[in-house]
Design a protein around this motif. Structure first.
Motif, PDB file in Angstrom:
ATOM      1  N   ASP A  43      23.529  39.695  42.731  1.00  0.00           N
ATOM      2  CA  ASP A  43      24.615  40.673  42.871  1.00  0.00           C
ATOM      3  C   ASP A  43      25.076  41.063  41.468  1.00  0.00           C
ATOM      4  OD1 ASP A  43      26.933  42.119  43.280  1.00  0.00           O
ATOM      5  OD2 ASP A  43      27.690  40.811  44.857  1.00  0.00           O
ATOM      6  N   ILE A  44      24.614  42.195  40.991  1.00  0.00           N
ATOM      7  CA  ILE A  44      24.926  42.576  39.613  1.00  0.00           C
ATOM      8  C   ILE A  44      26.399  42.918  39.439  1.00  0.00           C
ATOM      9  CG2 ILE A  44      22.587  43.372  39.143  1.00  0.00           C
ATOM     10  CD1 ILE A  44      23.674  46.248  39.422  1.00  0.00           C
ATOM     11  N   TYR A  45      27.078  43.306  40.522  1.00  0.00           N
ATOM     12  CA  TYR A  45      28.501  43.623  40.401  1.00  0.00           C
ATOM     13  C   TYR A  45      29.323  42.341  40.224  1.00  0.00           C
ATOM     14  CZ  TYR A  45      26.767  48.095  42.000  1.00  0.00           C
ATOM     15  OH  TYR A  45      26.049  49.264  42.114  1.00  0.00           O
ATOM     16  N   TYR A  46      28.874  41.273  40.898  1.00  0.00           N
ATOM     17  CA  TYR A  46      29.515  39.977  40.676  1.00  0.00           C
ATOM     18  C   TYR A  46      29.212  39.495  39.257  1.00  0.00           C
ATOM     19  CZ  TYR A  46      30.666  35.045  41.042  1.00  0.00           C
ATOM     20  OH  TYR A  46      31.200  33.798  40.826  1.00  0.00           O
ATOM     21  N   LEU A  47      27.958  39.703  38.812  1.00  0.00           N
ATOM     22  CA  LEU A  47      27.592  39.316  37.452  1.00  0.00           C
ATOM     23  C   LEU A  47      28.410  40.093  36.425  1.00  0.00           C
ATOM     24  CD1 LEU A  47      23.692  38.980  37.604  1.00  0.00           C
ATOM     25  CD2 LEU A  47      25.414  37.166  37.609  1.00  0.00           C
ATOM     26  N   GLU A  48      28.737  41.346  36.749  1.00  0.00           N
ATOM     27  CA  GLU A  48      29.542  42.119  35.810  1.00  0.00           C
ATOM     28  C   GLU A  48      30.920  41.491  35.636  1.00  0.00           C
ATOM     29  OE1 GLU A  48      31.419  46.554  35.058  1.00  0.00           O
ATOM     30  OE2 GLU A  48      30.550  46.031  37.002  1.00  0.00           O
ATOM     31  N   THR A  49      31.488  41.023  36.755  1.00  0.00           N
ATOM     32  CA  THR A  49      32.789  40.357  36.670  1.00  0.00           C
ATOM     33  C   THR A  49      32.705  39.128  35.770  1.00  0.00           C
ATOM     34  OG1 THR A  49      33.373  41.111  38.900  1.00  0.00           O
ATOM     35  CG2 THR A  49      34.628  39.265  38.012  1.00  0.00           C
ATOM     36  N   GLU A  50      31.625  38.358  35.938  1.00  0.00           N
ATOM     37  CA  GLU A  50      31.429  37.181  35.080  1.00  0.00           C
ATOM     38  C   GLU A  50      31.259  37.592  33.621  1.00  0.00           C
ATOM     39  OE1 GLU A  50      28.207  34.766  36.467  1.00  0.00           O
ATOM     40  OE2 GLU A  50      29.600  33.531  37.639  1.00  0.00           O
ATOM     41  N   TRP A  51      30.499  38.657  33.399  1.00  0.00           N
ATOM     42  CA  TRP A  51      30.264  39.150  32.039  1.00  0.00           C
ATOM     43  C   TRP A  51      31.567  39.568  31.375  1.00  0.00           C
ATOM     44  CZ3 TRP A  51      30.485  44.581  30.627  1.00  0.00           C
ATOM     45  CH2 TRP A  51      30.084  44.852  29.315  1.00  0.00           C
ATOM     46  N   ARG A  52      32.414  40.275  32.112  1.00  0.00           N
ATOM     47  CA  ARG A  52      33.688  40.720  31.550  1.00  0.00           C
ATOM     48  C   ARG A  52      34.585  39.525  31.243  1.00  0.00           C
ATOM     49  NH1 ARG A  52      34.573  46.188  31.755  1.00  0.00           N
ATOM     50  NH2 ARG A  52      33.096  47.406  33.002  1.00  0.00           N
ATOM     51  N   SER A  53      34.564  38.512  32.118  1.00  0.00           N
ATOM     52  CA  SER A  53      35.352  37.300  31.847  1.00  0.00           C
ATOM     53  C   SER A  53      34.825  36.583  30.615  1.00  0.00           C
ATOM     54  CB  SER A  53      35.311  36.364  33.061  1.00  0.00           C
ATOM     55  OG  SER A  53      35.926  36.965  34.181  1.00  0.00           O
ATOM     56  N   TRP A  54      33.495  36.570  30.468  1.00  0.00           N
ATOM     57  CA  TRP A  54      32.864  35.925  29.312  1.00  0.00           C
ATOM     58  C   TRP A  54      33.257  36.625  28.014  1.00  0.00           C
ATOM     59  CZ3 TRP A  54      28.667  38.025  26.307  1.00  0.00           C
ATOM     60  CH2 TRP A  54      28.111  37.116  25.387  1.00  0.00           C
ATOM     61  N   LEU A  55      33.523  37.938  28.078  1.00  0.00           N
ATOM     62  CA  LEU A  55      33.894  38.698  26.890  1.00  0.00           C
ATOM     63  C   LEU A  55      35.341  38.478  26.449  1.00  0.00           C
ATOM     64  CD1 LEU A  55      32.244  42.203  27.440  1.00  0.00           C
ATOM     65  CD2 LEU A  55      31.612  40.478  25.753  1.00  0.00           C
ATOM     66  N   THR A  56      36.109  37.813  27.320  1.00  0.00           N
ATOM     67  CA  THR A  56      37.509  37.605  26.987  1.00  0.00           C
ATOM     68  C   THR A  56      37.661  36.931  25.627  1.00  0.00           C
ATOM     69  OG1 THR A  56      38.096  37.384  29.319  1.00  0.00           O
ATOM     70  CG2 THR A  56      39.667  36.505  27.727  1.00  0.00           C
ATOM     71  N   ASN A  57      38.508  37.528  24.767  1.00  0.00           N
ATOM     72  CA  ASN A  57      38.773  37.004  23.423  1.00  0.00           C
ATOM     73  C   ASN A  57      37.557  37.033  22.500  1.00  0.00           C
ATOM     74  OD1 ASN A  57      41.488  36.555  23.784  1.00  0.00           O
ATOM     75  ND2 ASN A  57      41.196  34.481  24.567  1.00  0.00           N
ATOM     76  N   LYS A  58      36.535  37.807  22.884  1.00  0.00           N
ATOM     77  CA  LYS A  58      35.394  38.023  22.001  1.00  0.00           C
ATOM     78  C   LYS A  58      35.429  39.466  21.490  1.00  0.00           C
ATOM     79  CE  LYS A  58      32.111  34.755  24.108  1.00  0.00           C
ATOM     80  NZ  LYS A  58      33.021  34.174  25.100  1.00  0.00           N
ATOM     81  N   PRO A  59      34.872  39.730  20.330  1.00  0.00           N
ATOM     82  CA  PRO A  59      34.806  41.116  19.847  1.00  0.00           C
ATOM     83  C   PRO A  59      33.981  41.968  20.808  1.00  0.00           C
ATOM     84  CG  PRO A  59      34.289  39.559  18.096  1.00  0.00           C
ATOM     85  CD  PRO A  59      34.298  38.782  19.362  1.00  0.00           C
ATOM     86  N   TRP A  60      34.355  43.230  20.950  1.00  0.00           N
ATOM     87  CA  TRP A  60      33.580  44.121  21.797  1.00  0.00           C
ATOM     88  C   TRP A  60      32.161  44.236  21.277  1.00  0.00           C
ATOM     89  CZ3 TRP A  60      36.488  49.139  23.596  1.00  0.00           C
ATOM     90  CH2 TRP A  60      37.566  48.767  24.397  1.00  0.00           C
ATOM     91  N   PRO A  61      31.174  44.201  22.153  1.00  0.00           N
ATOM     92  CA  PRO A  61      29.788  44.388  21.690  1.00  0.00           C
ATOM     93  C   PRO A  61      29.568  45.829  21.250  1.00  0.00           C
ATOM     94  CG  PRO A  61      29.888  44.324  24.088  1.00  0.00           C
ATOM     95  CD  PRO A  61      31.262  43.951  23.601  1.00  0.00           C
ATOM     96  N   ASN A  62      28.737  45.987  20.236  1.00  0.00           N
ATOM     97  CA  ASN A  62      28.416  47.346  19.781  1.00  0.00           C
ATOM     98  C   ASN A  62      27.644  48.122  20.832  1.00  0.00           C
ATOM     99  OD1 ASN A  62      29.633  46.951  17.253  1.00  0.00           O
ATOM    100  ND2 ASN A  62      27.766  45.999  16.425  1.00  0.00           N
ATOM    101  N   ASN A  63      26.885  47.385  21.644  1.00  0.00           N
ATOM    102  CA  ASN A  63      26.107  47.998  22.715  1.00  0.00           C
ATOM    103  C   ASN A  63      26.467  47.315  24.028  1.00  0.00           C
ATOM    104  OD1 ASN A  63      24.247  49.114  24.446  1.00  0.00           O
ATOM    105  ND2 ASN A  63      22.438  48.287  23.395  1.00  0.00           N
ATOM    106  N   PRO A  64      27.560  47.758  24.702  1.00  0.00           N
ATOM    107  CA  PRO A  64      28.001  47.091  25.936  1.00  0.00           C
ATOM    108  C   PRO A  64      26.915  47.037  27.004  1.00  0.00           C
ATOM    109  CG  PRO A  64      29.673  48.614  25.148  1.00  0.00           C
ATOM    110  CD  PRO A  64      28.462  48.860  24.315  1.00  0.00           C
ATOM    111  N   ALA A  65      26.156  48.132  27.170  1.00  0.00           N
ATOM    112  CA  ALA A  65      25.106  48.149  28.189  1.00  0.00           C
ATOM    113  C   ALA A  65      24.056  47.080  27.897  1.00  0.00           C
ATOM    114  CB  ALA A  65      24.462  49.529  28.248  1.00  0.00           C
TER     115      ALA A  65
END
Length: 346
Positions: free
Chosen positions: A307-329
């Motif tokens: 479920d890539i939409y569930y994975l996206e939620t995990e990915w966004r949580s993983w990004l918490t307090n991290k610098p934004w990636p230059n290439n989000p995709a």
């Protein structure tokens, strides 16, 4: 004992976890008037003739009697006083609608769930009991009560939406209030993103069967007018919204709403600090990252069956307090690939 002293004693005696804020009777007050209502009660499990106007009135009445919900059985409010607030915010000039709305609310039932001390409690209640006989109408007083069991749920919710009363009353359009409630239900999450299938969104908005069957019509007549009211006045709404769509076989199948809170709202929440709000961390901007449709298509290829939409939620949580990636995709696709190939495979 003076009324102010009695009110103070009531508040001191109640172990409140969440609070209403501001004054519902002062649309132009310095403090925003809000009322925290349980998500189950206002969104997902309501049955009956529950119109947008009914939703506004019920939320307003709860806010108006908030301090007395657990201590007073019967409430009395002058109908003309209620209508004056609604008229000031763009509603009708005559108050006859309030009596009809009270009837609707008495016939509207809600199911709710609670998790308390590890136990699951399930209940059902009507939203309001009111006296609407013509003799009562002649007094000009709306006499009503809210079920004591429902009052307990309202005052101690597990998950709630903090509705901005005056902004909600001022919304126009058949579906605008419901959509605002839906968006507010996820505004306090660490990742304020609502990802919903179009069929589910239709159910939540109560779009009649056989009406607005095409995506272009739902977008034009429901979503765009409602989102415009929010984005034209984000300070009043408390957030702004970006909408994305996703297609399956060339037809829109899923809609995503990404919320960004205003600075004023974040400042207000520092004062309120209710225990059940997930306060966003300062560097958590992951909810504002937008991914192109091609990123989801590629993610499905590198993580087939997940479920890539569930994975996206995990990915966004993983990004918490991290610098934004230059290439989000690229970051998202790589995250999905690692989940599929190795540790943490779902």
């Amino acid at each position: 004992m003076p009324k102010t002293a009695r009110t103070a004693l009531k508040k001191a005696a109640l172990p409140l976890e969440v609070h209403a804020s501001g004054d519902p009777w002062q649309p132009s007050g310095d403090e925003v008037a809000t009322v925290p209502l349980p998500n189950d009660v206002i969104i997902t499990k309501v049955e009956g003739d529950y119109t947008e106007r009914d939703r506004k009135l019920w939320a307003f009445l709860v806010a108006a009697v908030w301090d007395d919900l657990l201590t007073t059985r019967i409430h009395e409010i002058r109908v003309s006083k209620i209508n004056a607030i609604f008229e000031q915010l763009g509603g009708e000039k005559t108050a006859s609608w309030i009596w009809e709305s009270a009837k609707h609310l008495s016939k509207t039932h809600v199911e709710y769930e609670l998790n308390e001390d590890g136990k699951r409690l399930v209940g059902i209640s009507n939203l309001l009991n009111a006296q609407t006989h013509k003799n009562i109408r002649a007094t000009g007083l709306l006499r009503f009560d809210i079920s004591p069991l429902l009052c307990e749920v309202i005052r101690n919710p597990c998950r709630f939406s903090r509705l901005r009363i005056h902004f909600m009353i001022g919304l126009s359009g058949k579906y605008a209030v419901t959509l605002y409630m839906l968006l507010e239900s996820i505004a306090n999450k660490k990742t304020p993103v609502l990802d919903v299938e179009l069929s589910q969104l239709r159910q939540w908005l109560k779009v009649p069967e056989g009406k607005l069957n095409r995506w272009v019509d739902i977008k034009r007549f429901i979503l765009e007018p409602a989102l415009k009211q929010i984005n034209d006045n984000p300070d009043a709404a408390g957030f702004s919204v970006v909408m994305d769509t996703f297609k399956e076989s060339r037809a829109v199948d899923r809609v995503r709403f990404i919320l960004t809170k205003t600075a004023g709202r974040l400042a207000d929440e520092k004062v309120l600090k209710p225990q059940t709000i997930e306060q966003p961390k300062a560097a958590d901007n992951s909810g504002a990252l937008r991914l192109p449709t091609s990123a989801y298509e590629q993610a499905k290829k590198v993580a087939p069956g997940l479920d890539i939409y569930y994975l996206e939620t995990e990915w966004r949580s993983w990004l918490t307090n991290k610098p934004w990636p230059n290439n989000p995709a690229g970051s998202f696709i790589g995250f999905c690939r690692s989940k599929y190939q190795g540790k943490g495979r779902l």
